[in-house]
Design a protein around this motif. Structure first.
Motif, PDB file in Angstrom:
ATOM      1  N   ARG A 276       0.840  -1.195   0.000  1.00 28.53           N
ATOM      2  CA  ARG A 276       0.000   0.000   0.000  1.00 28.53           C
ATOM      3  C   ARG A 276       0.878   1.250   0.000  1.00 28.53           C
ATOM      4  O   ARG A 276       0.603   2.217  -0.691  1.00 28.53           O
ATOM      5  CB  ARG A 276      -0.903  -0.029   1.223  1.00 28.53           C
ATOM      6  N   ARG A 277       1.951   1.199   0.784  1.00 32.05           N
ATOM      7  CA  ARG A 277       2.785   2.390   0.883  1.00 32.05           C
ATOM      8  C   ARG A 277       3.612   2.622  -0.362  1.00 32.05           C
ATOM      9  O   ARG A 277       3.789   3.740  -0.796  1.00 32.05           O
ATOM     10  CB  ARG A 277       3.737   2.240   2.068  1.00 32.05           C
ATOM     11  N   SER A 278       4.131   1.562  -0.928  1.00 34.50           N
ATOM     12  CA  SER A 278       5.047   1.772  -2.051  1.00 34.50           C
ATOM     13  C   SER A 278       4.337   1.642  -3.383  1.00 34.50           C
ATOM     14  O   SER A 278       4.943   1.822  -4.416  1.00 34.50           O
ATOM     15  CB  SER A 278       6.188   0.774  -1.975  1.00 34.50           C
ATOM     16  N   ARG A 279       3.020   1.343  -3.361  1.00 30.74           N
ATOM     17  CA  ARG A 279       2.190   1.226  -4.568  1.00 30.74           C
ATOM     18  C   ARG A 279       2.795   0.257  -5.572  1.00 30.74           C
ATOM     19  O   ARG A 279       2.927   0.554  -6.748  1.00 30.74           O
ATOM     20  CB  ARG A 279       1.991   2.599  -5.213  1.00 30.74           C
ATOM     21  N   GLU A 280       3.163  -0.919  -5.068  1.00 31.75           N
ATOM     22  CA  GLU A 280       3.652  -1.955  -5.981  1.00 31.75           C
ATOM     23  C   GLU A 280       2.572  -2.999  -6.157  1.00 31.75           C
ATOM     24  O   GLU A 280       1.596  -3.023  -5.439  1.00 31.75           O
ATOM     25  CB  GLU A 280       4.895  -2.629  -5.405  1.00 31.75           C
ATOM     26  N   GLU A 281       2.771  -3.859  -7.119  1.00 34.28           N
ATOM     27  CA  GLU A 281       1.845  -4.968  -7.335  1.00 34.28           C
ATOM     28  C   GLU A 281       2.432  -6.230  -6.726  1.00 34.28           C
ATOM     29  O   GLU A 281       3.647  -6.444  -6.784  1.00 34.28           O
ATOM     30  CB  GLU A 281       1.670  -5.188  -8.835  1.00 34.28           C
ATOM     31  N   ILE A 282       1.585  -7.076  -6.163  1.00 39.23           N
ATOM     32  CA  ILE A 282       2.078  -8.393  -5.762  1.00 39.23           C
ATOM     33  C   ILE A 282       2.140  -9.261  -6.995  1.00 39.23           C
ATOM     34  O   ILE A 282       1.142  -9.369  -7.720  1.00 39.23           O
ATOM     35  CB  ILE A 282       1.137  -9.080  -4.749  1.00 39.23           C
ATOM     36  N   PRO A 283       3.286  -9.859  -7.293  1.00 40.94           N
ATOM     37  CA  PRO A 283       3.296 -10.762  -8.446  1.00 40.94           C
ATOM     38  C   PRO A 283       2.421 -11.978  -8.180  1.00 40.94           C
ATOM     39  O   PRO A 283       2.214 -12.367  -7.029  1.00 40.94           O
ATOM     40  CB  PRO A 283       4.770 -11.155  -8.568  1.00 40.94           C
ATOM     41  N   ASP A 284       1.894 -12.553  -9.255  1.00 37.44           N
ATOM     42  CA  ASP A 284       0.922 -13.632  -9.115  1.00 37.44           C
ATOM     43  C   ASP A 284       1.458 -14.808  -8.320  1.00 37.44           C
ATOM     44  O   ASP A 284       0.780 -15.351  -7.465  1.00 37.44           O
ATOM     45  CB  ASP A 284       0.479 -14.118 -10.493  1.00 37.44           C
ATOM     46  N   PHE A 285       2.716 -15.169  -8.612  1.00 35.33           N
ATOM     47  CA  PHE A 285       3.233 -16.363  -7.948  1.00 35.33           C
ATOM     48  C   PHE A 285       3.355 -16.152  -6.445  1.00 35.33           C
ATOM     49  O   PHE A 285       3.334 -17.096  -5.683  1.00 35.33           O
ATOM     50  CB  PHE A 285       4.581 -16.747  -8.549  1.00 35.33           C
ATOM     51  N   ALA A 286       3.454 -14.891  -6.018  1.00 37.21           N
ATOM     52  CA  ALA A 286       3.646 -14.639  -4.594  1.00 37.21           C
ATOM     53  C   ALA A 286       2.334 -14.589  -3.841  1.00 37.21           C
ATOM     54  O   ALA A 286       2.300 -14.652  -2.629  1.00 37.21           O
ATOM     55  CB  ALA A 286       4.399 -13.336  -4.400  1.00 37.21           C
ATOM     56  N   LYS A 287       1.216 -14.481  -4.596  1.00 34.47           N
ATOM     57  CA  LYS A 287      -0.068 -14.272  -3.931  1.00 34.47           C
ATOM     58  C   LYS A 287      -0.456 -15.425  -3.037  1.00 34.47           C
ATOM     59  O   LYS A 287      -1.044 -15.228  -1.975  1.00 34.47           O
ATOM     60  CB  LYS A 287      -1.142 -14.015  -4.968  1.00 34.47           C
TER      61      LYS A 287
END
Ligand code: SF4
Lengths: 190, 181
Positions: free
Chosen positions: A175-186
């Motif tokens: 939320r703070r760094s406005r990055e996306e979670i990659p799919d494999f990490a979800k």
């Protein structure tokens, strides 16, 4: 000779003796060969005795769970040509059997023991005590991808209560760094 | 022989006072935490001014530092070392791995809760604890010794069955010598 010439020379030599070896080139000083598992001792002996690849850097195993195969990788190095060659082979995951190469390099024995213990790969004729790193091990080979280490730890060891409410800080960081979670990490998110 | 209670008390106080000022630590490191011991011992933090110094063998040592995660394989050796140590003896659990598994909470090969297997007198948390924390831990141990509360070894002797049961649960092939107490 520059790197490209060394590679071409190497491919010609290996192909002449092992026509079925499939090569794959990489940038820099790396070259891969995919071979059949029966060829492993002969191709390694050939590389060592004829082409100067006298140093065995590593023997690794990759678990291709979805394809039902293990990939065994031998990495050899030539100090003269400054070149590393990966010899890869695929074996069946259900009955993983490999030819033993510890008469070519004595130190291969250690790697083979480790693979036997961590992946359950059997090397025919490997002479070494059964236990290597894991003493009193009762479970399946722990480096296989279908081994559930958390479940094993849960029923072998005690856990101190109090970890259950540990927060997943990943959401907050994202939320703070406005990055996306990659799919494999979800799937690892709680 | 001193029999009457009050003089025994005085002897205890003197004994504890002197024990507190000569804590000899067994030079045996497990896990990553042992790397914090050299800075603690050497000139900057200089633990020797508190009487904390290294000992070469279990029989000369008073304190067993468990400096991090313990694999089941190391646990065997640690139990053996602990049982060879002579009274008075204390155990310090060092780092979060000894407390609740730390980052190895899901590892197939490390124990998570040290005090199920060995009696721990003092835990120092942190991953890994800095020398200041280590010194604070030793300070706490000294305080407990002075108060006569650091009695892990007695606990171990009295509940040996329980500890053995736990130890044998993860070490099924028990081929260790039994030490006479
Ligand atoms: S607590 Fe941290 S530093 Fe200490 S052994 Fe565990 S992982 Fe290593």
């Amino acid at each position: 000779m520059n790197m490209q010439e060394i590679k071409e020379n190497l491919i010609t030599h290996v192909k002449a003796n092992f026509p079925e070896a499939a090569e794959k080139e990489f940038d820099g000083n790396r070259l891969d060969f995919n071979v059949d598992k029966q060829c492993i001792p002969s191709i390694l002996t050939y590389l060592k005795d004829r082409l100067g690849y006298i140093h065995l850097s590593h023997i690794a195993c990759v678990d291709w769970l979805e394809e039902g195969e293990f990939e065994i990788i031998f990495i050899v190095w030539s100090p003269e040509e400054k070149m590393k060659v990966f010899i890869r082979t695929r074996i069946d995951r259900e009955k993983p059997v490999m030819p033993n190469i510890d008469m070519i390099w004595r130190q291969a024995n250690t790697y083979e023991r480790e693979l036997r213990e961590m992946f359950g790969v059997e090397f025919i004729g490997l002479e070494a005590p059964d236990e290597f790193l894991l003493e009193d091990w009762g479970g399946p080979p722990p480096m296989r991808r279908d081994f559930d280490t958390e479940a094993y730890a849960d029923d072998t060891f005690w856990h101190r209560p109090g970890r259950e409410d540990a927060l997943d800080v990943r959401e907050e960081i994202i939320r703070r760094s406005r990055e996306e979670i990659p799919d494999f990490a979800k799937k690892y998110s709680r | 022989m001193i029999n009457d209670k009050n003089s025994q008390k005085i002897v205890d106080i003197i004994q504890n006072w002197s024990r507190k000022h000569s804590i000899w630590v067994l030079a045996y490191g497990t896990g990553c935490g042992a790397i914090e011991i050299p800075p603690t011992m050497t000139s900057r933090y200089d633990a020797e001014r508190l009487g904390v110094r290294g000992a070469a063998t279990p029989r000369q040592a008073d304190v067993l530092l468990i400096t991090g995660y313990l694999t089941t394989k190391t646990l065997k050796r640690v139990i053996r070392v602990y049982e060879q140590m002579q009274d008075p003896k204390y155990v310090i659990g060092f780092g979060s791995c000894t407390i609740n598994g730390g980052m190895y909470y899901d590892s197939y090969n490390t124990i998570k809760v040290l005090d199920k297997y060995l009696p721990v007198d003092v835990y120092i948390n942190g991953c890994m604890p800095r020398p200041e924390a280590v010194l604070a831990g030793f300070g706490k141990l000294q305080q407990l010794i002075a108060e006569g509360k650091a009695n892990g070894a007695t606990k171990y002797k009295e509940n040996l069955e329980w500890y053995r049961g736990n130890q044998k649960k993860i070490i099924p092939n028990w081929v260790m010598p039994e030490y006479n107490w």
